[in-house]
Design a protein around this motif. Structure first.
Motif, PDB file in Angstrom:
ATOM      1  N   TYR A   1      44.975  46.763  33.918  1.00 52.96           N
ATOM      2  CA  TYR A   1      44.773  46.548  35.341  1.00 52.96           C
ATOM      3  C   TYR A   1      44.888  47.899  36.028  1.00 52.96           C
TER       4      TYR A   1
ATOM      5  N   ALA B   1      47.126  43.472  46.062  1.00 52.23           N
ATOM      6  CA  ALA B   1      46.450  42.716  45.011  1.00 52.23           C
ATOM      7  C   ALA B   1      47.326  42.571  43.778  1.00 52.23           C
TER       8      ALA B   1
ATOM      9  N   ASN C   1      48.220  38.982  42.041  1.00 56.26           N
ATOM     10  CA  ASN C   1      47.812  38.747  40.650  1.00 56.26           C
ATOM     11  C   ASN C   1      49.020  38.517  39.750  1.00 56.26           C
TER      12      ASN C   1
ATOM     13  N   LYS D   1      39.841  40.662  47.476  1.00 55.59           N
ATOM     14  CA  LYS D   1      38.824  39.950  46.728  1.00 55.59           C
ATOM     15  C   LYS D   1      39.356  39.604  45.343  1.00 55.59           C
ATOM     16  N   LYS D   2      38.894  38.484  44.838  1.00 53.54           N
ATOM     17  CA  LYS D   2      39.239  38.134  43.459  1.00 53.54           C
ATOM     18  C   LYS D   2      38.549  39.117  42.525  1.00 53.54           C
ATOM     19  N   ASP D   3      39.352  39.820  41.742  1.00 49.41           N
ATOM     20  CA  ASP D   3      38.800  40.821  40.846  1.00 49.41           C
ATOM     21  C   ASP D   3      38.766  40.285  39.424  1.00 49.41           C
ATOM     22  N   GLY D   4      38.462  41.161  38.497  1.00 57.65           N
ATOM     23  CA  GLY D   4      38.377  40.749  37.098  1.00 57.65           C
ATOM     24  C   GLY D   4      39.683  40.207  36.561  1.00 57.65           C
TER      25      GLY D   4
ATOM     26  N   THR E   1      41.985  38.584  38.245  1.00 55.66           N
ATOM     27  CA  THR E   1      42.178  37.234  38.774  1.00 55.66           C
ATOM     28  C   THR E   1      41.379  36.219  37.964  1.00 55.66           C
ATOM     29  N   TYR E   2      40.106  36.516  37.776  1.00 58.04           N
ATOM     30  CA  TYR E   2      39.254  35.570  37.049  1.00 58.04           C
ATOM     31  C   TYR E   2      39.678  35.449  35.592  1.00 58.04           C
TER      32      TYR E   2
ATOM     33  N   CYS F   1      31.188  39.940  40.778  1.00 56.63           N
ATOM     34  CA  CYS F   1      32.287  40.498  39.985  1.00 56.63           C
ATOM     35  C   CYS F   1      31.864  40.452  38.521  1.00 56.63           C
TER      36      CYS F   1
END
Length: 1470
Positions: free
Chosen positions: A38, A359, A363, A391-394, A396-397, A425
Motif C-alpha cells: 500500500y 485513506a 482502509n 476514492k476507493k482504491d485498489g 479497498t477493492y 480503478c
C-alpha cells in the motif's frame, strides 16, 4: 521511524518480501508484480513536503526514473539559517515533528533574508551543474571555481545525492582530496545519501575513515540509520555501544534509530517494545511521538496487540500527544489481531481528538471488519470512506474481493471487480489472482479462465501464483487438457514453473498414465536448468513404476547419478519411496559397498516390502551385506526391527525392545528421528499417550529435531491428555521451524482440549487470534461451539452459529449438535424443542444424531415421558433404532423400575434382530437386584450363560450384591472366589455389602477373613467400613478385636471419631459390660476432646439395658456434674429404657429422673390428660426439628414405644399424627386412596409401626364398608428387614398380624413385605372379631406391668409369648387364622388340639405309605407376579436348587408341618 505497513491478506506464505524502489541515476528497481503493498502507507508519499531520510524511498516515486530527477531545493528555513551563520546545524535525520522545531528558529533580519535568498540560488545552481555533467566529467570541473563553505557543501552533496549517489560520493571525495577536513555535518550527509541508495559497504568505508577523529552524535546517527534501513539491529546496537565508549552521549534520534532497526529486523517478541522504551528512559531521555509511533507500528507488523496497547497507554501517560500516524497504527494492530470493535473504538477516538482520518485509516478499519467477515460493517466503512472525500482504491477493492472470495460469495466479488473497472480503478495482479483462486476453489473453472484472459488483455502479466491457481483448479476438476494448455501458456509467457507447478503437471500426467508426456516434461525441466528435487523424482518414478517403464526408470537413475551426482544412498531412498523396491535394494547395496551408512527409513521400507512379498532370502541377504560392510550398523538394524514391530501393530513389544536397547547404550541407537517418528505415531494411534510423551521427551533430550509426523502426533497426544497450552506451544514451534503441519486439525484439537477443560475463554481467544488469517474454517467454528457447549454457554454457541449462517461458512450437523449440547450441559432441556423449531424455520433438517442427543439427554435426566415421545417420533420418522439406542432406552427404563416397559423393549430389540448383549443384561441384573426381585435376577444370569457371554466385573458385582441382600452370603463368597480365578476386581461396595450380609448371617469368621482380604488387596477403606466391622465384632461378642480395630484405623491414616468410640461403647453395652463402656468414656474425657451427650447416652443405655436403673440414674447425675447438660439424646435413651421396663414403677422411676432434670413431658404424657400438654409437645417437636441426626425421629419413636407399651394408645395415635404433620414421619406412611392401598413402615419403631398399622386397618375397614375408595387387586405392607434399636420391625408386625388372624402373608419374591389379596382383606375386616373395634384408646389407669414383651428380637403382647412358643415349637409355621384361634384357647384346650392335629398328620402319612402313594413334590409353577411383571410365554427357566427350600430332604414331622401350608408364602425358619 518504523512504517506501519498495511495488512497484506492476499500474500501467500511463499511470497517474497516487499521490495521498495530506489531512485538511482539511470533506472529504478521495480517491484515484483506479485507483491501486494500500500504505497500511501509511506510517510514520504503522505506528506511530500517533509523529508524522512531514515525511511525507505517511496515504492512508486512521482518522478520518472528514466531521467535525472530535478535537484531538490533546500527549504527556505534552512537557507536562512545558513545565511545567518547559525552555529547549530540541522540534523540530517529529521524527526517527524521537525517542522515544529523549524518553526522555533529565531526570526531573521531583512539583510539575513536577502543573503539567504542569494545563497539558495547559488547552491541550487552549483548542484544543477554537477548533476548535468556528462558521465566522463569530474565534479571538480564545477566545484573548483566555487568557494563553498562546509555547510554549503553539505547541502550540495545532499541535493546531488537525490539524483545520483555516485556523484554525491564523488563530490565528497573531492572535498577530502582537496585537503579540506570534512566536517561532521558533511560526513553525516554523505552517509545518509549512501544509506538511501542501499550502499551499506561504501557507507561503512566512509564511516570508518572519518569516524575516528571528530565524530559527533550526528555521524553515528547517520551510520545507524544506514544499518537500520537493512534491519541490521546488532550492528546498530554495536554502534550505540561504540558511541558510549568514545564518551559520546546518544540522543533521542539515536534511540529512535535503534528502535527502527529492531522493528525492521523482524517481528518484535512480546515485551521487547516495552524494554526498548524503558531503555530510552534509562538514558535520561524523554520519548517523543516518533519513538512511540515506531514502537506501535512495529507491534502492528507483528500483530502484538498487548504491547501496542501498553506503549499507547505509556504515550498517553507521558503527555505525548498521539497524532494521526499513531491512531492509524493502533487501528491497524487491532484489525490484524481480529479485534474489529476495538479498531472501531480507536477510529472514533481519533475523530473525537480532532484528527481527520485519511485513506490509510479507512482502509485499516475496513480490513479489520473484512477479516472477521462482517459484510455489513465493511460496506458501511466503505461508504464512510467515500463520504469523507476519498476514492476507493485498489487496496479497498482487493480487501473486499478477498473477503467475499473467502466466504464463497463470488457473485459479490465479481460485482466489485466489475465496479472497480467501471470507475477507472485498474485491477492489479493481486485482484486477478484472488479472483482466479476463489473461482477455482468454488469449481467455477470457466469463469476463472475468463478472468485470466481479462488479466492478459489489461496488459498485466499473470504471475506464477495466478497460473498455479488455475492449473490446480483444472487438475481438481479433471480438466487435464486445460491444465496442460495453461501450463504451456505459462511457459510461453516467460514465467518459469516452480516446484509446485511441475509437481501438479507431473501428477496430472502420472494419474492419466501418459508416461511419454511425463518424460518429455521431465527432460524439459532438466534442459531449463531446473534440478528436480527428491519429491519430483519420487512422483516421476512412482508413475513409471506403475506403467512398468523399466527402461525409463534406469534412464532416470542414470540422470540422478551422472548428471546431478546424487549419492547412491539418496537414490536408494528415492527409489524406495517410489516403490521401486528391487532397484532401491540394489542401490542400497552399492551405497554400503562405497562406505555409506544406510538410511533407516529406506531399509525399513525395503525389508517391509520383502516381508509382504515373501522374499525373506533377499531381505536376509541385504541385512548380511549391511552387517559386513557397515560396522556401525548394529544400532540401525535394531532400530529397523523396532520400526517393523510398530508397522506390524506390535507396539508393546516395540517399546519393550526400545527400553532394553536403550539400557544397553548401544552405539548410536536412538539418535534417528525416524525411529521416534514410528514409536510416537503408533503410540498415539494406540492411545498410549503418556508413553508417547515420554518418547518425545527422550528425543528432545538427545537433541533430535522432530519431524512433521512427530509434531502432529504429539500435539494430538497432549490435547487428549488435557494440556492444550503445551500443544499450542508445540504447534508454534513447528510453524516457526517451517514444518508443514495440518494446521487446521491441530487448531481444532487444541480448541476441543480447551473445551473439555472448560477453558472456553482460552478457546475464544485462540479463535480470535486465528481471525488474523483470511478466514475461519467451518471446523474451527464447530470446535468453538462445542467448547462453549462443554461449559453450558448456549448463548455464546448460538452467537457463533448465527455468524456462520449470516457470513458463512454454513453450519453443519456438528454445529447444531454443539448448540444442543450447550443446552444439555446447562440443564435447559425444555428449550431444545424451541431450538429445533427455530432450526426447522431456517430450513435446517434435524439429523438422526441430533435426535439421539436429545433422547440421551432426557434419558440421563430420568424423564421417561419425553424419552418415549422422542423414541416413538424417531420410529415414525423412519429412524430405525440401533443397539446403542436400545441400550439407552433399557437403561433408562430399568433406572425408573418400569418392569413392563423393560421387558417389552427387550422383546422389541430381539424382534429387530439385535440380541441382548452383556451391557443390556447387566442393566437388567441391576434393576431386579435393586428392586429385590432376586428370582428374576437369577434368571437373567442364566440367560447370560446360555447366550455364551462371559460375565464381567459388573455381572459378578451385581450378583454379589443380590446374594448379600437375599441373606445368602455363602453364594456371594463363591462368586468372589470365581472373580479371583478370572482376575476380575470386585468393587469396594460389593465387599462392603457382603461384609454386612455376613454380619447379619452371623458368619463371623468369614466376615473377619473378608475384611483382612480387603486390607491385603490395598483397598482404601473408609471409616464406615471400620464401623461396620466393629459392629460385627460387637454382635460376635469379640470385643478385643473391636478394640484392635482402633489401632488398625490409625495405621491406615483414619483417626477414630466420637462415633467410632460410640460404636465400641455400644459393643460393650450390648455384651452386658457397661463398666467397659464407662472406661471408654473416661478415656474420652481424658483426651481433652469436646464430648457431647452421645457417649454418655451410650453408657446410660448399657446400664439401663442390664436393668441397673439406679446406676443409670447415677451416671446421669455425674454427667451433670461434668458440666454436660442433658439433651434429646439422653431423654430418648431414658424413654426407650422406660418402654422396655417390665414393671410400671421402674418406668416411672426413670421418667421422674428426667423430670428432676427439668424435662417432664414423658411422665406427664403417661399420667396427665390436659390439652396444654399437647401444645407443649408440639412446641418441643418444633425445637427438635431444627437439630441434626434425626433427633425428632428418634424421640418420637421412643415415645411411641413407651405409650404403646403402657396402653396410652390414643395419646400415641395423637403423637403419631402430630409427627406426620411436622414432617417427622412421611405423610405417605399408609395410604387408602383410589386403587392405591398400601403402607411403608420403614424407619418406624415397633410402637409407632403398631399405631400406624392399626390406623391403616381402621381406614381400610371404613373404605371396605363404604365401597370407596376402590382398592387394588393386591395390597402390600412394607416393613423392610432392618432393625430399629435391635428390634425387628418385620417380626413385630408379623406377630401382631398373626395375633389378629389377618390374611397378610410374607411376600416370597421380595423380603420385608407382606401381601394380601384385597378380597380376603375386606372379608376379614368385616367378619373378624378382632376388627370389631379398631379405635385406639387410652387405658383408664396405668397397668402394673408392661403390656409388651421383647422376645427373640421383636415385640409381642406379653400374654401371648408362652402360647406363641408352644404353638411354634410343636406345629411350626401355621396360618395366622389358625394361630389366632389356638392362641385364644386355654393351655389345656390348646394342648389337646395340638396333640390331635399331630396325631392326625401321622395317621395320614401312614395311610399314604400303605397305599403306596408318594409324597407330592412342590409344584414348580411360579407364583403370579405383581401387576407390573408380565408372565412370559417362553419356556420356564429352572431355578437353582439351593434357592428352593422345598427341595431339601425333609423329616416326617417336618413334612407334616409343611403339607398343611402347601402354597403358603411362609418360609420355614423365617
Amino acid at each position: 521511524m518504523a512504517v506501519a505497513s498495511q495488512p497484506q491478506p492476499f500474500l501467500s506464505s511463499t511470497s517474497r518480501p516487499i521490495r521498495r524502489a530506489t531512485v538511482a541515476t539511470a533506472t529504478a528497481t521495480s517491484s515484483s508484480p506479485d507483491d501486494f503493498d500500500y504505497p500511501l502507507a509511506d510517510p514520504s508519499v503522505r506528506w511530500p513536503h517533509l523529508r524522512f531520510p531514515h525511511l525507505p524511498s517511496p515504492r512508486f516515486p512521482s518522478c520518472n526514473p528514466s531521467s535525472p530527477a530535478p535537484v531538490a531545493r533546500p527549504p527556505e528555513g534552512e537557507d536562512e539559517a545558513m545565511a545567518a551563520g547559525t552555529s547549530s546545524a540541522v540534523a540530517v535525520v529529521e524527526p517527524l515533528d521537525a517542522r515544529a522545531h523549524r518553526g522555533r528558529v529565531k526570526r531573521l533580519s531583512k539583510l539575513a533574508l536577502r543573503r539567504a535568498r542569494d545563497w539558495r540560488a547559488r547552491v541550487a545552481g552549483v548542484a544543477d551543474r554537477v548533476v548535468a555533467l556528462s558521465p566522463g566529467a569530474a565534479v571538480g570541473d564545477v566545484l573548483d571555481g566555487e568557494r563553498l563553505a562546509h555547510d554549503e557543501l553539505a547541502f550540495v552533496v545532499r541535493a546531488v545525492g537525490a539524483a545520483s549517489w555516485r556523484r554525491a560520493l564523488e563530490a565528497f571525495e573531492w572535498v577530502v582530496e582537496g585537503g579540506r577536513a570534512p566536517g561532521p555535518r558533511l560526513v553525516a550527509v554523505v552517509l545518509g545519501v549512501l544509506g538511501r541508495a542501499r550502499q551499506d559497504g561504501v557507507a561503512e568505508e566512509v564511516f570508518l575513515r572519518f569516524a575516528r577523529e571528530g565524530a559527533t552524535v550526528q555521524v553515528f546517527n547517520a551510520m545507524m540509520g544506514v544499518y537500520a534501513r537493512s534491519g541490521r539491529f546488532d550492528d546498530v546496537r554495536q554502534l550505540l555501544d561504540a558511541m558510549r565508549d568514545q564518551d559520546i552521549e546518544p540522543d533521542l534520534v539515536s534511540f529512535n534509530t535503534l528502535i527502527n532497526a529492531r522493528a525492521k529486523s523482524g517481528c518484535l517478541a512480546a515485551g521487547v517494545a516495552l524494554e526498548l522504551l524503558n531503555e530510552v528512559r534509562q538514558a535520561g531521555l524523554r520519548p517523543d511521538a516518533i519513538t512511540y509511533n515506531t514502537l506501535i507500528s512495529a507491534c502492528s507488523q507483528g500483530s502484538n496487540l498487548d504491547d501496542a496497547v501498553a506503549v499507547f497507554e505509556e504515550m498517553i501517560a507521558s503527555e505525548c500527544r498521539p497524532d494521526l500516524w499513531t491512531y492509524n497504527a493502533m487501528v491497524s494492530v487491532h484489525g490484524r489481531c481480529g479485534k474489529a470493535q476495538d479498531a472501531e473504538r480507536m477510529f472514533n477516538e481519533l475523530v473525537e481528538k480532532g484528527l481527520q482520518p485519511d485513506a490509510v485509516t479507512y482502509n485499516s478499519l475496513l480490513y479489520a471488519f473484512a477479516k472477521e467477515g462482517n459484510v455489513e460493517r465493511v460496506e458501511r466503512v466503505c461508504e464512510e470512506l467515500v463520504k469523507a472525500g476519498f476514492k476507493k482504491d485498489g487496496i479497498t477493492y482487493n480487501t473486499m474481493i478477498h473477503m467475499y472470495g473467502k466466504m464463497g460469495r463470488l457473485d459479490l466479488a465479481l460485482g466489485l471487480y466489475d465496479e472497480m473497472r467501471a470507475i477507472g480503478c485498474t485491477p492489479d495482479a493481486v485482484t486477478y489472482t484472488v479472483l482466479v483462486d476463489s473461482l477455482g476453489k468454488m469449481n467455477r473453472i470457466s469463469e476463472a479462465g475468463k478472468v485470466l484472459e481479462e488479466m492478459a488483455d489489461a496488459g498485466l502479466k499473470p504471475t506464477l501464483v495466478t497460473f498455479s491457481a488455475l492449473i490446480c483448479a483444472y487438475a481438481k476438476s479433471g480438466r487435464r487438457d486445460d491444465a496442460e494448455r495453461t501450463f504451456d501458456r505459462m511457459v510461453e509467457s516467460g514465467v518459469k514453473p516452480d516446484r509446485l507447478a511441475y509437481l501438479v503437471m507431473l501428477d496430472i500426467f502420472a494419474r492419466s498414465g501418459e508416461t511419454t508426456k511425463l518424460m518429455v516434461l521431465y527432460r524439459t525441466m532438466i534442459n531449463d536448468g531446473y534440478k528436480p528435487d527428491d519429491g519430483l523424482y519420487q512422483v516421476l518414478l512412482a508413475a513409471l513404476t506403475e506403467g512398468n517403464e523399466h527402461n525409463e526408470i534406469e534412464g532416470v537413475i542414470q540422470d540422478m547419478e551422472a548428471v546431478f551426482e546424487m549419492s547412491p544412498l539418496l537414490i536408494s531412498s528415492i527409489l524406495t519411496k517410489a516403490e521401486c523396491i528391487s532397484q532401491g535394494a540394489s542401490m542400497l547395496k552399492r551405497a554400503c559397498l562405497q562406505g555409506y551408512e544406510p538410511d533407516g527409513k529406506s531399509l525399513l521400507s525395503i525389508l517391509d516390502a520383502y516381508e509382504k512379498m515373501g522374499k525373506h532370502e533377499e531381505g536376509l541377504s541385504l541385512l548380511e551385506c549391511i552387517r559386513e560392510h557397515v560396522p556401525s550398523s548394529h544400532s540401525l538394524i535394531s532400530e529397523c526391527s523396532i520400526m517393523l514391530l510398530c508397522k506390524n501393530q506390535k507396539i508393546v513389544e516395540a517399546v519393550q525392545e526400545y527400553n532394553k536397547i536403550q539400557m544397553l547404550k548401544r552405539g548410536s541407537f536412538g539418535k534417528d528421528s525416524d525411529l521416534y517418528e514410528y514409536l510416537i505415531t503408533y503410540l498415539e494411534e494406540t492411545e498410549l499417550l503418556p508413553e508417547a510423551c515420554q518418547m518425545f521427551c527422550d528425543m528432545q533430550f538427545l537433541g533430535i529435531v522432530p519431524s512433521q509426523k512427530i509434531y502432529q502426533s504429539i500435539i494430538y497426544a497432549y490435547c487428549r491428555l488435557g494440556f492444550p497450552e503445551t500443544a499450542y506451544q508445540l504447534m508454534d514451534d513447528a510453524v516457526r521451524f517451517d514444518i508443514s503441519l495440518n494446521i487446521l486439525s491441530c487448531r481444532v484439537a487444541i480448541i476441543e482440549a480447551y473445551g473439555k477443560l472448560k477453558l472456553w475463554q482460552q478457546a475464544e481467544n485462540f479463535v480470535k487470534e486465528l481471525k488474523q488469517d483470511s478466514g475461519v474454517d467451518r471446523r474451527i467454528w464447530n470446535a468453538l461451539i462445542h467448547a462453549y457447549a462443554e461449559s453450558g454457554l448456549y448463548e455464546h454457541a448460538r452467537a457463533v452459529f448465527d455468524i456462520m449462517i449470516k457470513k458463512g461458512p454454513l453450519p453443519t450437523v456438528e454445529s447444531v449438535n454443539g448448540m444442543m449440547r450447550a443446552l444439555i450441559v446447562d440443564g435447559r432441556l425444555d428449550e431444545m424443542y424451541v431450538v429445533v423449531q427455530e432450526l426447522q424455520d431456517l430450513d435446517i433438517k434435524i439429523s438422526r444424531s441430533t435426535v439421539l442427543l436429545m433422547l440421551e439427554a432426557f434419558a440421563k435426566s430420568g424423564d421417561v415421558f419425553e424419552v418415549m415421545k422422542i423414541y416413538n417420533g424417531m420410529k415414525a420418522a423412519g429412524y430405525l433404532p440401533n443397539i446403542y439406542l436400545y441400550r439407552t432406552m433399557i437403561s433408562l427404563l430399568c433406572h425408573n423400575k418400569r418392569f413392563r416397559d423393560v421387558e417389552l423393549m427387550v422383546e422389541e430389540m430381539e424382534g429387530a434382530g439385535f440380541k441382548p448383549d452383556l451391557p443390556v443384561l447387566n442393566t437388567l441384573l441391576l434393576m431386579y437386584t435393586e428392586t429385590g426381585n432376586f428370582d428374576r435376577t437369577i434368571e437373567v444370569y442364566h440367560s447370560i450363560l446360555e447366550a455364551g457371554l462371559e460375565p464381567d466385573e459388573d455381572t459378578y458385582n451385581t450378583l454379589i450384591v443380590m446374594y448379600s441382600r437375599n441373606f445368602r452370603p455363602e453364594e456371594g463368597f463363591t462368586l468372589l472366589n470365581e472373580m479371583s480365578k478370572r482376575s476380575l476386581t470386585p468393587k469396594l461396595e460389593s465387599y462392603k455389602i457382603l461384609l454386612a450380609a455376613s454380619g447379619k448371617a452371623k458368619l463371623w469368621e468369614q466376615a473377619d477373613l473378608l475384611f483382612e482380604e480387603m486390607r491385603s488387596k490395598g483397598y482404601r477403606l473408609n471409616r464406615s467400613i471400620y464401623h461396620l466391622m466393629m459392629k460385627i465384632y460387637r454382635n460376635a461378642c469379640n470385643h478385643s478385636k473391636a478394640e484392635h480395630l482402633l489401632s488398625a484405623m490409625k495405621e491406615d491414616g483414619i483417626e477414630p471419631t466420637i462415633a467410632t468410640m460410640h460404636i465400641l461403647m455400644t459393643s460393650y453395652g450390648t455384651a452386658g459390660h457397661p463398666d467397659e463402656a464407662e472406661k471408654v468414656l473416661n478415656s474420652l474425657k481424658s483426651s481433652n476432646l469436646e464430648i457431647s451427650t452421645l457417649p454418655y447416652s451410650t453408657v446410660f443405655d448399657a446400664y439401663l439395658r442390664n436393668r441397673d436403673y439406679s446406676l443409670g440414674i447415677t451416671k446421669l447425675l455425674e454427667m451433670k456434674k461434668d458440666g454436660v447438660e442433658p439433651d434429646h439424646q439422653v431423654w430418648t435413651s431414658f424413654i426407650r429404657a422406660a418402654s422396655l421396663c417390665e414393671q410400671t414403677d421402674d418406668a416411672i422411676l426413670l421418667l421422674k429422673c428426667l423430670q428432676d432434670c427439668e424435662f417432664d413431658l414423658p411422665i406427664r404424657l403417661l399420667t396427665e390428660r390436659t390439652s396444654s400438654l399437647f401444645t407443649e409437645v408440639d412446641n418441643f417437636l418444633e425445637e427438635l426439628g431444627a437439630l441434626e441426626d434425626s433427633a425428632s425421629l428418634n424421640f418420637v419413636n421412643a415415645l411411641e414405644d413407651l405409650l404403646w407399651a403402657f396402653e396410652r394408645r390414643a395419646t400415641a395415635s395423637w403423637i403419631f399424627q402430630l409427627a406426620v404433620k411436622r414432617g417427622i414421619y412421611h405423610h405417605n406412611i399408609f395410604r387408602v386412596e383410589e386403587k392405591d392401598w398400601g403402607a411403608d413402615l420403614r424407619k418406624l419403631s415397633a410402637g409407632a409401626a403398631l399405631v400406624a398399622v392399626t390406623l391403616w386397618l381402621d381406614q381400610m375397614q371404613d373404605a371396605s364398608l363404604q365401597g370407596a375408595p376402590e382398592s387394588p387387586k393386591s395390597i402390600v405392607l412394607v416393613t423392610g428387614e432392618g432393625e430399629y434399636n435391635m428390634v425387628s420391625l418385620r417380626k413385630t408386625i408379623r406377630a401382631y398380624l398373626m395375633e389378629m388372624g389377618s390374611p397378610f402373608l410374607p411376600c416370597r419374591s421380595r423380603s420385608g413385605r407382606f401381601v394380601v389379596k384385597a378380597y380376603s382383606l375386606k372379608m376379614w375386616l368385616k367378619d373378624s372379631p378382632f376388627c370389631l373395634d379398631l379405635e385406639l384408646k387410652d387405658a383408664p389407669a396405668l397397668p402394673k406391668t408392661n403390656s409388651m414383651k421383647l422376645t427373640e428380637g421383636y415385640f409381642m403382647r406379653a400374654g401371648l409369648v408362652s402360647a406363641f412358643k408352644d404353638i411354634h415349637e410343636r406345629l411350626g409355621e401355621v396360618w395366622p387364622k389358625k394361630f389366632s384361634r389356638l392362641a385364644l384357647l386355654s393351655e389345656e384346650s390348646r394342648d389337646k388340639v395340638i396333640t390331635a392335629d399331630i396325631q392326625g398328620r401321622k395317621e395320614k402319612l401312614e395311610k399314604m405309605k400303605r397305599q403306596g402313594l408318594s409324597i407330592a413334590k412342590r409344584s414348580k409353577k411360579r407364583h403370579q407376579r405383581g401387576k407390573f411383571i408380565k408372565q412370559k410365554s417362553t419356556e420356564k427357566t429352572a431355578t437353582l436348587k439351593e434357592a428352593c427350600p422345598c427341595n431339601k430332604k425333609l423329616t416326617q414331622e417336618a413334612y407334616l408341618r409343611k403339607v398343611t401350608f402347601t402354597g403358603c408364602h411362609f418360609e420355614p425358619g423365617s
